[in-house]
Write a protein that holds these residues in place. Structure first.
Motif, short mmCIF file in Angstrom:
data_model
loop_
_atom_site.label_atom_id
_atom_site.label_comp_id
_atom_site.label_asym_id
_atom_site.label_seq_id
_atom_site.Cartn_x
_atom_site.Cartn_y
_atom_site.Cartn_z
N ALA A 174 36.00 40.72 43.48
CA ALA A 174 35.99 39.33 42.90
C ALA A 174 37.34 39.42 41.94
O ALA A 174 38.03 38.21 42.09
N SER A 175 37.75 40.50 41.44
CA SER A 175 39.07 40.60 40.72
C SER A 175 40.29 40.31 41.62
O SER A 175 41.22 39.62 40.83
N GLY B 23 34.42 35.26 42.97
CA GLY B 23 35.72 35.02 42.49
C GLY B 23 36.10 33.51 42.55
O GLY B 23 36.59 32.75 41.64
N GLY B 24 36.13 33.07 44.01
CA GLY B 24 36.78 31.83 44.12
C GLY B 24 35.67 30.72 43.63
O GLY B 24 36.18 29.81 42.80
N ALA C 181 36.36 33.71 34.26
CA ALA C 181 35.91 34.59 35.60
C ALA C 181 36.13 36.03 35.54
O ALA C 181 35.36 36.63 35.85
N ALA C 182 37.19 36.24 34.85
CA ALA C 182 37.32 37.88 34.90
C ALA C 182 36.42 38.43 34.27
O ALA C 182 36.15 39.66 34.30
N LEU D 216 42.55 37.02 39.91
CA LEU D 216 43.87 37.21 39.42
C LEU D 216 45.04 36.53 40.01
O LEU D 216 45.67 35.52 39.40
N PRO D 217 44.93 36.61 41.36
CA PRO D 217 46.00 35.80 42.38
C PRO D 217 45.70 34.16 42.25
O PRO D 217 46.80 33.60 41.87
N LEU D 218 44.28 33.78 42.00
CA LEU D 218 44.32 32.44 41.75
C LEU D 218 44.68 31.94 40.38
O LEU D 218 45.09 30.93 40.35
#
Length: 422
Positions: free
Chosen positions: A23-24, A155-156, A167-168, A28-30
């Motif tokens: 999920a991370s 994650g999305g 979300a993190a 994190l990229p998003l």
């Protein structure tokens, strides 16, 4: 198998840890793309930094794990990742999470994940009997593959419903749950005996490398894994940009497209319990890899965010998940079958090093190609490159592996006879 309380704790801990980790990898990229407005090159660097610890640490971690309790290693890794993501969430809410800080976060998470992943791959051999490895691996690899897809999907969705920093927090909670589960394992591990003056770490690493290079099956797995991970990392870097920017899909739809591989992974887990014994391990490996990797070649021809586009993406994810799960479980069975107990950590780390170690370079290549060639062309090229993995297996003796794998006793005896082995 499921009646064993310690196995259930290991399974639950590994599953929740993998959910938090993957999920991370999307959250994190998003955050970098949607909040910090990172370009293709910056996204490639971010993914490469997160994957770099695999290249830098895997061999050392493998030597470490072969001499220490895997339970302790996994627990400490979970605590570190939970605290790191919790601090990340606080910094994001306060507006202090810029690109330099984000790079530091993904580097720390990547390093701790190397410790956890190598330890969990060695833990099953120490906790269960040899005749339970196939069923145990099927369960663990099934949940791992599902988490690898379900985690990014979660994650999305969370980034769409909440802010990325908030979300993190979900990742931190998953790592905390994993910590609580793994620390409850009660069975004493059969850790290999340690001499008063153990060999230097470089000697132990060299033993693992020599064993893998000297075994035809493991050597082929390394080469095929390196080819796949390099091209897959490049593909995913472009893919995470292609879906929202070229196809104009929302974060929720992106998450669903990634989640589609979850049901496929579950099907692959069921098939992995019977297909290798019916058609042979080599045939299943090559066929599953070709079908799963080849599915991505359909994505570059898509246009717009129509229902047809979404349906194709879901189908691609499903096929990729099923094929990837078949490959994961079968490769794990091959590796554990031909590896003595005292070498499990180093062999797992060597294969991880050869495979995932190429991912940072792949991520950088994906970002470079996206900037120079455009998203659609880059996605086609990188997806085609993923087919190199099944080709390498098809051209090697690995494809000839039959229904029965070598016995652990025979493999251990062969290892003892090798020059330079202990």
């Amino acid at each position: 198998m499921w009646r064993d309380a310690d196995f259930r704790r290991l399974w639950l801990g590994q599953t929740t840890s993998q959910l938090g980790e993957h999920a991370s990898l999307v959250i994190l990229p998003l955050f970098a793309v949607l909040t910090l407005h990172a370009g293709a090159g910056e996204l490639g660097v971010l993914r490469a930094v997160g994957q770099a610890p695999v290249l830098l640490l895997s061999l050392f971690v493998g030597a470490w794990v072969d001499r220490w309790r895997t339970r302790t290693t996994m627990v400490l890794a979970d605590v570190g990742r939970a605290l790191t993501l919790a601090a990340t969430a606080v910094a994001g809410v306060l507006g202090l999470l810029g690109m330099p800080a984000l790079l530091t976060v993904v580097l720390a998470l990547g390093a701790l994940s190397v410790f956890f992943d190598v330890a969990y791959q060695s833990s099953l051999v120490r906790l269960v009997k040899r005749d339970q490895l196939v069923r145990g691996n099927s369960a663990l690899e099934g949940s791992r593959s599902a988490a690898q897809i379900g985690g990014p999907a979660l994650g999305g969705v969370l980034v769409s419903l909440l802010s990325a920093p908030v979300a993190a927090v979900s990742g931190a909670l998953f790592f905390a749950l994993s910590f609580l589960s793994v620390r409850r394992i009660r069975r004493t591990e059969s850790v290999p005996e340690r001499s008063e003056r153990p060999p230097r770490v470089w000697l132990r690493i060299r033993e693992g490398l020599r064993f893998v290079v000297g075994d035809t099956s493991l050597r082929t797995v390394c080469l095929a894994s390196a080819a796949f991970q390099f091209c897959f990392a490049a593909t995913m870097t472009v893919y995470l940009l292609f879906l929202p920017r070229e196809l104009h899909l929302s974060g929720t739809v992106v998450g669903l497209a990634l989640a589609a591989a979850g049901p496929g992974a579950l099907l692959g887990s069921l098939l992995a319990a019977c297909l290798p014994n019916r058609f042979g391990h080599g045939a299943v490996l090559v066929t599953a890899a070709a079908l799963g990797d080849g599915a991505f070649l359909c994505v570059p021809v898509l246009h717009g965010s129509s229902a047809v586009t979404v349906a194709v993406l879901l189908a691609v994810g499903f096929v990729f998940g099923a094929g990837g799960q078949l490959v994961n479980v079968t490769v794990m069975a091959v590796r554990q079958a031909v590896t003595p107990d005292g070498m499990q950590g180093r062999v797992a780390a060597t294969i991880t090093f050869a495979g995932m170690g190429s991912a940072p370079l792949g991520s950088l290549l994906g970002g470079f190609l996206a900037e120079e060639w455009g998203l659609r062309t880059s996605l086609l090229v990188t997806a085609a490159g993923m087919m190199l993995s099944p080709v390498l297996m098809a051209l090697s003796p690995l494809v000839l592996l039959g229904r029965t794998l070598p016995s652990p006793q025979d493999t251990a005896a062969e290892e003892t006879d090798r020059p330079g082995s202990r």
